[in-house]
Design a protein around this motif. Structure first.
Motif, mmCIF file in Angstrom:
data_model
loop_
_atom_site.group_PDB
_atom_site.id
_atom_site.type_symbol
_atom_site.label_atom_id
_atom_site.label_comp_id
_atom_site.label_asym_id
_atom_site.label_seq_id
_atom_site.Cartn_x
_atom_site.Cartn_y
_atom_site.Cartn_z
ATOM 1 N N GLN A 228 0.950 -1.140 0.683
ATOM 2 C CA GLN A 228 0.104 -0.348 -0.004
ATOM 3 C C GLN A 228 0.815 0.922 0.708
ATOM 4 N N SER A 229 2.153 0.735 0.626
ATOM 5 C CA SER A 229 3.187 2.357 0.541
ATOM 6 C C SER A 229 3.391 2.737 -0.671
ATOM 7 N N LEU A 230 4.044 1.332 -1.289
ATOM 8 C CA LEU A 230 4.246 1.859 -2.422
ATOM 9 C C LEU A 230 3.287 2.132 -3.678
ATOM 10 N N GLU A 231 1.914 1.917 -2.913
ATOM 11 C CA GLU A 231 1.188 2.022 -3.938
ATOM 12 C C GLU A 231 1.274 3.896 -4.725
ATOM 13 N N GLN A 232 1.088 4.190 -2.687
ATOM 14 C CA GLN A 232 0.775 5.951 -2.667
ATOM 15 C C GLN A 232 2.494 6.389 -3.425
ATOM 16 N N GLN A 233 3.190 5.539 -3.144
ATOM 17 C CA GLN A 233 4.200 7.159 -3.315
ATOM 18 C C GLN A 233 4.334 6.873 -5.052
ATOM 19 N N THR A 234 3.807 5.944 -5.324
ATOM 20 C CA THR A 234 3.438 5.774 -7.021
ATOM 21 C C THR A 234 2.966 6.458 -7.313
ATOM 22 N N SER A 235 1.997 6.567 -7.006
ATOM 23 C CA SER A 235 0.774 7.956 -7.212
ATOM 24 C C SER A 235 0.898 9.171 -7.121
ATOM 25 N N ALA A 236 2.181 9.536 -6.347
ATOM 26 C CA ALA A 236 2.025 10.836 -6.025
ATOM 27 C C ALA A 236 3.508 11.233 -6.685
ATOM 28 N N HIS A 237 4.288 10.653 -7.527
ATOM 29 C CA HIS A 237 5.109 10.813 -8.426
ATOM 30 C C HIS A 237 5.144 10.241 -10.065
ATOM 31 N N ILE A 238 3.833 9.754 -10.102
ATOM 32 C CA ILE A 238 3.977 8.846 -11.775
ATOM 33 C C ILE A 238 3.782 9.806 -12.448
ATOM 34 N N GLN A 239 3.812 11.307 -12.889
ATOM 35 C CA GLN A 239 3.601 12.072 -13.600
ATOM 36 C C GLN A 239 5.309 12.590 -13.932
ATOM 37 N N ALA A 240 6.101 12.103 -12.587
ATOM 38 C CA ALA A 240 7.560 12.892 -12.955
ATOM 39 C C ALA A 240 8.170 12.443 -13.457
ATOM 40 N N LEU A 241 7.789 10.559 -12.585
ATOM 41 C CA LEU A 241 8.777 9.686 -12.754
ATOM 42 C C LEU A 241 8.328 8.603 -13.387
ATOM 43 N N GLU A 242 7.808 8.448 -14.888
ATOM 44 C CA GLU A 242 7.925 7.582 -15.655
ATOM 45 C C GLU A 242 8.007 6.268 -15.616
ATOM 46 N N LYS A 243 9.900 6.418 -15.675
ATOM 47 C CA LYS A 243 10.427 5.355 -15.340
ATOM 48 C C LYS A 243 10.809 4.748 -14.146
ATOM 49 N N GLU A 244 10.510 5.352 -13.425
ATOM 50 C CA GLU A 244 10.688 5.051 -12.655
ATOM 51 C C GLU A 244 9.383 4.560 -11.769
ATOM 52 N N VAL A 245 8.826 4.937 -12.643
ATOM 53 C CA VAL A 245 7.213 4.292 -11.924
ATOM 54 C C VAL A 245 6.808 2.465 -12.628
ATOM 55 N N ALA A 246 7.817 3.238 -13.983
ATOM 56 C CA ALA A 246 7.453 1.034 -14.433
ATOM 57 C C ALA A 246 8.900 0.556 -13.557
ATOM 58 N N LYS A 247 9.351 0.772 -13.190
ATOM 59 C CA LYS A 247 10.381 0.065 -12.319
ATOM 60 C C LYS A 247 9.863 -0.480 -11.064
ATOM 61 N N LEU A 248 8.525 0.543 -10.466
ATOM 62 C CA LEU A 248 8.455 -0.197 -9.660
ATOM 63 C C LEU A 248 7.512 -1.121 -9.215
ATOM 64 N N LYS A 249 6.793 -1.010 -10.640
ATOM 65 C CA LYS A 249 5.749 -1.761 -10.650
ATOM 66 C C LYS A 249 6.340 -3.222 -11.254
ATOM 67 N N THR A 250 7.134 -3.199 -11.842
ATOM 68 C CA THR A 250 8.069 -4.680 -12.351
ATOM 69 C C THR A 250 8.671 -4.964 -10.592
ATOM 70 N N GLU A 251 8.978 -4.331 -10.377
ATOM 71 C CA GLU A 251 9.118 -5.034 -8.185
ATOM 72 C C GLU A 251 7.677 -4.828 -7.789
ATOM 73 N N LEU A 252 7.166 -4.709 -7.889
ATOM 74 C CA LEU A 252 5.320 -4.761 -7.148
ATOM 75 C C LEU A 252 5.177 -6.073 -7.844
ATOM 76 N N SER A 253 5.443 -6.439 -9.177
ATOM 77 C CA SER A 253 4.527 -7.742 -9.537
ATOM 78 C C SER A 253 5.139 -8.703 -9.026
ATOM 79 N N LYS A 254 7.134 -8.314 -8.726
ATOM 80 C CA LYS A 254 7.370 -9.506 -7.912
ATOM 81 C C LYS A 254 7.031 -9.909 -6.787
ATOM 82 N N THR A 255 6.383 -8.889 -5.931
ATOM 83 C CA THR A 255 5.896 -8.785 -4.856
ATOM 84 C C THR A 255 5.483 -9.199 -4.581
ATOM 85 N N GLN A 256 4.009 -9.198 -5.644
ATOM 86 C CA GLN A 256 2.890 -9.727 -5.261
ATOM 87 C C GLN A 256 3.041 -11.567 -5.422
#
Length: 199
Positions: free
Chosen positions: A89-117
């Motif tokens: 949940q914390s990761l999703e909140q951080q991603t939502s807050a920085h989604i527009q400025a950090l598109e590359k970071e969002v992709a990376k975080l989504k990959t990590e999120l998928s692995k975590t799930q």
């Protein structure tokens, strides 16, 4: 003739006095044997019941120990699950807050999120499998405990049946011996010229 009658009268009294203590002694001996048999039966019954209770307590202790281990395992898995959920949940909140400025970071975080799930689902399945195996083991132990109680009950009934059989054989033996003594006593009276119906 009168002196002979007196002699027979004395013999008759002597036979009666000798016969009475023998019958009382036989009754006393029979009672002692019955008491000994009953005492042996009670001792055997106490021993069987004590062993059954000891095995029952031992199995109950094992079941309680397994239940405690299972509860600890559940608590640990639940803590991991809660922590991973919180991090997710914390990761999703951080991603939502920085989604527009950090598109590359969002992709990376989504990959990590998928692995975590994926790891979360694997961990959840392992937890459920562990819980199921523990429940099956507890059920198996309970079944073994019930079978053991049934087995000891069968042993107890067999012991009682054996004791009753021995008591019946003993009673038949005593009856046969009593008839034999009676027959001997009758022959002795006949040898003395007496009729048992006249006594």
């Amino acid at each position: 003739m009168p002196p002979k009658l007196k002699g027979k009268s004395k013999k008759k009294k002597m036979k009666k006095s000798k016969g009475a203590p023998g019958a009382e002694e036989e009754k006393y001996r029979k009672a002692i044997l019955e008491v000994d048999i009953l005492q042996d039966h009670l001792a055997l019954r106490r021993q069987v019941m004590r062993q059954a209770l000891e095995h029952k307590d031992e199995m109950r202790g094992k079941v309680l120990e397994l239940q405690e281990d299972l509860q600890e395992e559940r608590d640990e898995k639940q803590a991991i699950y809660s922590e991973m959920t919180r991090q997710h949940q914390s990761l999703e909140q951080q991603t939502s807050a920085h989604i527009q400025a950090l598109e590359k970071e969002v992709a990376k975080l989504k990959t990590e999120l998928s692995k975590t799930q994926e790891a979360f689902h694997v961990l959840k399945e392992e937890s459920e499998q562990t819980i199921q195996e523990r429940d099956e083991e507890i059920t198996k132990l309970k079944g073994e405990l019930e079978n053991m109680e049934t087995e000891y009950g069968t042993i107890l009934h067999s012991s009682l049946d054996l004791l009753l059989s021995k008591l019946s054989m003993f009673d038949q033996k005593c009856t046969s011996e009593s008839l034999l003594i009676h027959q001997q006593y009758k022959h002795m009276l006949q040898d003395c010229g007496l009729n048992i119906l006249d006594i």
